[in-house]
Motif scaffolding. Sequence first.
Motif, short mmCIF file in Angstrom:
data_model
loop_
_atom_site.label_atom_id
_atom_site.label_comp_id
_atom_site.label_asym_id
_atom_site.label_seq_id
_atom_site.Cartn_x
_atom_site.Cartn_y
_atom_site.Cartn_z
N UNK A 1 -10.38 -3.33 -3.10
CA UNK A 1 -9.22 -4.20 -2.89
C UNK A 1 -9.66 -5.65 -2.66
N UNK A 2 -10.62 -5.84 -1.74
CA UNK A 2 -11.08 -7.20 -1.43
C UNK A 2 -11.81 -7.78 -2.63
N UNK A 3 -12.55 -6.95 -3.34
CA UNK A 3 -13.21 -7.44 -4.56
C UNK A 3 -12.20 -7.91 -5.58
N UNK A 4 -11.09 -7.20 -5.70
CA UNK A 4 -10.02 -7.60 -6.63
C UNK A 4 -9.44 -8.95 -6.21
N UNK A 5 -9.20 -9.12 -4.90
CA UNK A 5 -8.62 -10.38 -4.38
C UNK A 5 -9.50 -11.56 -4.76
N UNK B 1 0.83 -1.21 0.00
CA UNK B 1 0.00 0.00 0.00
C UNK B 1 0.86 1.26 0.00
N UNK B 2 0.51 2.22 -0.85
CA UNK B 2 1.06 3.57 -0.78
C UNK B 2 -0.07 4.47 -0.31
N UNK C 1 -1.71 -8.26 -8.96
CA UNK C 1 -2.75 -7.40 -9.53
C UNK C 1 -2.16 -6.12 -10.10
N UNK C 2 -2.96 -5.43 -10.88
CA UNK C 2 -2.64 -4.06 -11.27
C UNK C 2 -2.91 -3.16 -10.06
N UNK C 3 -2.40 -1.94 -10.04
CA UNK C 3 -2.69 -1.03 -8.92
C UNK C 3 -4.20 -0.80 -8.78
N UNK C 4 -4.66 -0.79 -7.54
CA UNK C 4 -6.09 -0.60 -7.22
C UNK C 4 -6.22 0.63 -6.33
N UNK C 5 -7.05 1.59 -6.76
CA UNK C 5 -7.29 2.79 -5.95
C UNK C 5 -8.30 2.46 -4.86
N UNK C 6 -7.81 2.39 -3.62
CA UNK C 6 -8.67 2.06 -2.49
C UNK C 6 -9.13 3.28 -1.72
N UNK C 7 -9.70 3.05 -0.55
CA UNK C 7 -10.20 4.14 0.27
C UNK C 7 -9.08 4.86 1.00
N UNK C 8 -8.01 4.14 1.36
CA UNK C 8 -6.93 4.72 2.15
C UNK C 8 -5.63 4.93 1.38
N UNK C 9 -5.56 4.35 0.20
CA UNK C 9 -4.34 4.46 -0.59
C UNK C 9 -4.46 3.65 -1.87
N UNK C 10 -3.37 3.52 -2.58
CA UNK C 10 -3.34 2.70 -3.79
C UNK C 10 -2.63 1.39 -3.44
N UNK C 11 -3.20 0.25 -3.89
CA UNK C 11 -2.72 -1.07 -3.49
C UNK C 11 -2.31 -1.89 -4.71
N UNK D 1 -6.52 -1.40 8.98
CA UNK D 1 -6.90 -0.28 8.11
C UNK D 1 -8.40 -0.04 8.24
N UNK D 2 -9.16 -0.33 7.21
CA UNK D 2 -10.60 -0.14 7.27
C UNK D 2 -11.23 -0.91 6.14
N UNK D 3 -12.49 -0.61 5.85
CA UNK D 3 -13.18 -1.28 4.75
C UNK D 3 -12.53 -0.88 3.43
N UNK D 4 -12.23 -1.87 2.60
CA UNK D 4 -11.63 -1.64 1.28
C UNK D 4 -12.36 -2.52 0.26
#
Length: 704
Positions: A628-632, A215-216, A641-651, A622-625
């Motif tokens: 990210x979890x949908x991607x998993x 995570x960034x 995975x490719x980068x995923x824009x989440x609620x707290x950062x990019x994963x 962290x919190x609800x993402x």
Amino acid sequence: MGIMSFLRERMGTILVAIIGLALFAFIAGEVITYGKSFMGGDRNTLGEVAGEKIAYDDYMKTVKQGTENFMQQSGQTSLTPQITEYVQENAWNQSISTVILNKEMDKVAVAVGADEIQSMISGPNPDPQIVQYFGDPKTGKLDMVRLNGFLRELQNAKPTDDRLIQWTAFMEPKIEQRRREKYFALVHNGLYVNSLEAKDSYEAKGKLAKFTYVQLPYSSIPDNKVTLTDDDYQTYYNEHKAMFKNQQELRNFEYVSFNASPSKEDTAMIKEQMVKLIPALRSSTNDSLFVQINSETKAPLVYQRKGQLEPQLDSVMFTAAPGFVYGPYVSNGSYKVAKLVDSRVGPDSVHARHILINPATAGGVDKAMAKADSIKKLIEGGRPFAEFAKNFSEDKQSGEKGGDLGTFARGAMVPAFEEVAFNGKPGDMKIVTSQFGVHLINVISQKGSSKVAKVAIVDKPLTASGKTSSAAYAKAQAFLGNVNKDNFAQEAKKAGLPVKQANDVNGVASALPGLDNARELVKWAFTKAEKGDLVDQVYALGDQYVIAHLTKIKPEGELALEDVKEQIKPQVLTQVKAKQLHSKLEGAVNGASSIQQVAQKAGAQAVPVENIVFANPVIPGLSIEYKVIGTVFGMQPKKISKPVDGANGVYVVSLDSFINPPALTNTVREKQQISQTLLQQADNRLFDALKDKANVKDYRAKFL
């Protein structure tokens, strides 16, 4: 020359005719406009729902009923602006739902037949209130003899008979409620959960994922390092337009207020006045009269048990001797002085019955008391109390139960009634007068025993003196004289006044930040003001004098970018940061063969997690993402995975493995659980959809 001479000679007549025609045209236009408005019902139209008008008078009846219900349930004698707004909003929603649901029920021909109504009254499962009114107190079951006798009487009653009117008013909402129940039952019966949905739900709760993420966080880029452009705002706005639909017109305004609350001198003066009352209160022989003469609140003196007095008094009055005076003390915005009039041991609750005589129909209070006295003598001579209660009591609800009021605690009845019920003894039959009429009260039994106290309280509100109010008003007037719509902020700063914001105010709001009684100001904003307008007067709102400036109007419907620009700034900031971090992680993913390599190239950590389920998409720590979890759960193991824009950062995530739950063996139970959730949500979702379709128009801002 002839024409000019003609005009000169008749100019006066011509001018009079022209002016007369102009006036006639103006007045006729106003009459026609007014007539259209009046004949169209606009002056009594509070709103429209699916083309049907909601009348102001009907709405106010609903508000009145809601107010009375709230006051009865809460025991309050007045409502705050916030509670008033709550009651009004409930009444509005009730009015909307009645129109919408009636139209839908008419479409599908939902009706309640005569047999159903009869079943509601005397069937195997009659309405609980029917049982309450016509039940046998000993068995708790419906007394069919009493009920049938009452219904036979109604069959022969005239349309103007009070009993028939009250029965109709009692049954109509119950029939309407049964109609609604049938309609929603139709909707519920149309809900269905198939086996595939049951299987998906089961796996979403039981399938476990083990994965590693990099995570960034967005917080790694300081806000002051990001410059937002118009394109950034426009991009976010275009992608989220559906979020910016205004359900009703809203307005923003800014204001300054001048405090007119009591000064120290005002408070000291009121306290001194209360101190001077203490000797007279202490020596008073008629404390009730003393309270009526000297107190702002004319509360009757009643016995109260511990816990019913306000905290300051509750701690001292039950150990003091009669005549003890406490105060002055401050409570609920008033200075108060209290005297213990008497204390004794009395019952905690009373079982009583009564017959209520209305002085208006009896010919006056004296005749009502004489009638009650005659009934009392007949009862004392052996006639049944219940018979007279049923035939003569104005309280029809208790009258049908022989006048029985059940068992009640202190504070449940009006003071005059309570005095007889709690200070008498079982078997007593007394006549008293209250604001409801003349009561013949029979005390059946008393239960419990505790100490009670009768306290006389004299209060004077902490209000500002004329001098204090005048000084604050003068300052407000001076500010209003210097300010205009262009220099509002500058003048406020020069005067050392904080500018307060009231954003997204709706047309029926009663309160604003720091202002509890702001209805008149809100009404100005919606009925008199246009964007940029400044008030043309100082508004006195409670203990504040207010000057306001309307800054924005947000119309109903889709809002423009400029209306939401400030609101969406944090989200736009996040989106711009996400682009930068996204690019950084794309570079880290490029050529990496493991998630650890991605972390190393990105200068971050690879964090392993396990036992994550799709139904609860939370990353520990962290919190609800959701993304990210949908991607998993959509990945194959050992992939990056490719980068995923989440609620707290990019994963970036890499799935290690899934652990599947045992095979689903009880599909029926899983279906039932999903169905229960659907049923809980169905009614509200259905109503929201119907309301959105109904094109609701709200004109309340003009009336309330």
